[in-house]
Design a protein around this motif. Structure first.
Motif, PDB file in Angstrom:
ATOM      1  N   PRO A   1      13.134 -55.932 -19.665  1.00 22.49           N
ATOM      2  CA  PRO A   1      12.846 -54.993 -18.706  1.00 22.49           C
ATOM      3  C   PRO A   1      14.272 -54.347 -18.031  1.00 22.49           C
ATOM      4  O   PRO A   1      15.210 -54.916 -18.211  1.00 22.49           O
ATOM      5  CB  PRO A   1      12.431 -55.906 -17.606  1.00 22.49           C
TER       6      PRO A   1
ATOM      7  N   VAL B   1      25.549 -51.233 -27.181  1.00 22.42           N
ATOM      8  CA  VAL B   1      25.087 -52.437 -26.526  1.00 22.42           C
ATOM      9  C   VAL B   1      25.977 -53.119 -25.870  1.00 22.42           C
ATOM     10  O   VAL B   1      27.198 -53.441 -26.484  1.00 22.42           O
ATOM     11  CB  VAL B   1      24.200 -53.363 -27.429  1.00 22.42           C
TER      12      VAL B   1
ATOM     13  N   LEU C   1      17.202 -51.022 -14.163  1.00 24.53           N
ATOM     14  CA  LEU C   1      18.287 -50.015 -13.769  1.00 24.53           C
ATOM     15  C   LEU C   1      18.355 -48.891 -14.744  1.00 24.53           C
ATOM     16  O   LEU C   1      18.594 -49.186 -16.002  1.00 24.53           O
ATOM     17  CB  LEU C   1      19.636 -50.872 -13.524  1.00 24.53           C
TER      18      LEU C   1
ATOM     19  N   VAL D   1      22.154 -57.396 -20.484  1.00 23.06           N
ATOM     20  CA  VAL D   1      22.284 -56.485 -21.688  1.00 23.06           C
ATOM     21  C   VAL D   1      22.195 -54.918 -20.997  1.00 23.06           C
ATOM     22  O   VAL D   1      21.294 -54.625 -20.264  1.00 23.06           O
ATOM     23  CB  VAL D   1      21.162 -56.511 -22.570  1.00 23.06           C
TER      24      VAL D   1
ATOM     25  N   TYR E   1      22.280 -50.772 -22.358  1.00 24.30           N
ATOM     26  CA  TYR E   1      22.183 -49.934 -23.587  1.00 24.30           C
ATOM     27  C   TYR E   1      22.440 -48.562 -23.096  1.00 24.30           C
ATOM     28  O   TYR E   1      22.012 -48.230 -22.096  1.00 24.30           O
ATOM     29  CB  TYR E   1      20.646 -49.945 -23.977  1.00 24.30           C
TER      30      TYR E   1
ATOM     31  N   ALA F   1      21.974 -44.674 -19.358  1.00 27.23           N
ATOM     32  CA  ALA F   1      22.143 -46.122 -19.741  1.00 27.23           C
ATOM     33  C   ALA F   1      20.949 -46.987 -19.066  1.00 27.23           C
ATOM     34  O   ALA F   1      20.297 -46.188 -17.990  1.00 27.23           O
ATOM     35  CB  ALA F   1      23.469 -46.556 -18.925  1.00 27.23           C
ATOM     36  N   TRP F   2      20.575 -48.035 -19.561  1.00 29.89           N
ATOM     37  CA  TRP F   2      19.395 -48.784 -18.934  1.00 29.89           C
ATOM     38  C   TRP F   2      20.001 -50.173 -19.157  1.00 29.89           C
ATOM     39  O   TRP F   2      20.694 -50.865 -20.139  1.00 29.89           O
ATOM     40  CB  TRP F   2      18.382 -48.886 -20.154  1.00 29.89           C
ATOM     41  N   ALA F   3      19.681 -50.996 -17.854  1.00 31.54           N
ATOM     42  CA  ALA F   3      20.218 -52.272 -17.686  1.00 31.54           C
ATOM     43  C   ALA F   3      19.332 -53.491 -17.265  1.00 31.54           C
ATOM     44  O   ALA F   3      18.279 -53.045 -16.727  1.00 31.54           O
ATOM     45  CB  ALA F   3      21.256 -52.464 -16.658  1.00 31.54           C
ATOM     46  N   ASP F   4      19.287 -54.361 -18.038  1.00 36.37           N
ATOM     47  CA  ASP F   4      18.337 -55.486 -17.798  1.00 36.37           C
ATOM     48  C   ASP F   4      19.611 -56.692 -17.163  1.00 36.37           C
ATOM     49  O   ASP F   4      20.289 -57.372 -17.765  1.00 36.37           O
ATOM     50  CB  ASP F   4      17.925 -55.851 -19.108  1.00 36.37           C
ATOM     51  N   PRO F   5      19.426 -56.773 -15.809  1.00 34.21           N
ATOM     52  CA  PRO F   5      20.603 -57.707 -14.736  1.00 34.21           C
ATOM     53  C   PRO F   5      20.132 -59.098 -15.300  1.00 34.21           C
ATOM     54  O   PRO F   5      21.169 -59.946 -15.250  1.00 34.21           O
ATOM     55  CB  PRO F   5      20.136 -57.212 -13.610  1.00 34.21           C
TER      56      PRO F   5
ATOM     57  N   THR G   1      24.569 -54.575 -10.792  1.00 30.25           N
ATOM     58  CA  THR G   1      23.624 -53.814 -10.050  1.00 30.25           C
ATOM     59  C   THR G   1      23.737 -52.442 -10.266  1.00 30.25           C
ATOM     60  O   THR G   1      24.434 -52.034 -11.117  1.00 30.25           O
ATOM     61  CB  THR G   1      24.495 -54.065  -8.518  1.00 30.25           C
ATOM     62  N   ASP G   2      22.520 -51.631  -9.469  1.00 24.67           N
ATOM     63  CA  ASP G   2      22.595 -50.353  -9.710  1.00 24.67           C
ATOM     64  C   ASP G   2      24.027 -49.488  -9.504  1.00 24.67           C
ATOM     65  O   ASP G   2      24.382 -48.793 -10.273  1.00 24.67           O
ATOM     66  CB  ASP G   2      21.227 -50.092  -8.640  1.00 24.67           C
TER      67      ASP G   2
ATOM     68  N   LEU H   1      26.096 -50.212 -12.236  1.00 23.37           N
ATOM     69  CA  LEU H   1      25.885 -49.379 -13.220  1.00 23.37           C
ATOM     70  C   LEU H   1      26.288 -47.847 -13.329  1.00 23.37           C
ATOM     71  O   LEU H   1      26.962 -47.386 -14.259  1.00 23.37           O
ATOM     72  CB  LEU H   1      24.568 -49.439 -13.749  1.00 23.37           C
TER      73      LEU H   1
ATOM     74  N   ARG I   1      26.863 -56.592 -24.014  1.00 27.04           N
ATOM     75  CA  ARG I   1      26.080 -57.873 -23.298  1.00 27.04           C
ATOM     76  C   ARG I   1      27.046 -58.392 -22.180  1.00 27.04           C
ATOM     77  O   ARG I   1      28.147 -58.002 -21.943  1.00 27.04           O
ATOM     78  CB  ARG I   1      25.969 -58.942 -24.550  1.00 27.04           C
TER      79      ARG I   1
ATOM     80  N   ASP J   1      19.051 -60.652 -18.428  1.00 28.22           N
ATOM     81  CA  ASP J   1      19.605 -60.839 -19.534  1.00 28.22           C
ATOM     82  C   ASP J   1      21.132 -60.516 -19.778  1.00 28.22           C
ATOM     83  O   ASP J   1      21.790 -60.910 -20.690  1.00 28.22           O
ATOM     84  CB  ASP J   1      19.012 -60.343 -20.655  1.00 28.22           C
TER      85      ASP J   1
END
Lengths: 82, 82
Positions: free
Chosen positions: B77, A7, B80, A48, A50, A40-44, A15-16, A19, A9, A46
């Protein structure tokens, strides 16, 4: 080899493209530590991110992330998967 | 439809069977909210479980998790993905 979820933070507004570049920086050197970054997954909003990887241990994951310029804030072994 | 990563804490000692049963409890009713739970990963030592889903919104994810008996502590959510 084990699975890890790490993770990051403080990535608010990522941005895409950022990432993808960060992931590419990891995958470019991952073989040197026997790590495979799978997704990988991003929450822009918050800030975060993963990352799911397969690696010999958590230190190997962190060494790649550090050398790529984005050390992880948490690295969890995730031996259970469904 | 959007991707979500949700996080459950306090699951120290979770077993493979418990993770599978929890996931099955979600998938048994997920269609009622238009949610698809794709994967879950668990760290039994730290007691953290990550669930990846596709859903119309975060509330729909939470309604399924609540009805299945394990509300999420965070739902992000993750627009990305790489």
């Amino acid at each position: 080899m084990s699975k890890f979820m790490d993770v990051h933070r403080g990535m608010v507004g990522i941005t895409d493209q950022q990432l993808r570049e960060a992931h590419a920086a990891d995958t470019a050197i991952q073989d040197e530590e026997g790590v495979t970054f799978e997704h990988a997954w991003a929450d822009p909003d918050d800030g975060v991110v993963y990352c799911l990887s397969e690696a010999p241990n958590a230190d190997a994951v962190q060494r790649i992330h550090q050398r790529a310029g984005h050390p992880a804030d948490e690295i969890h072994p995730v031996p259970l998967t469904v």
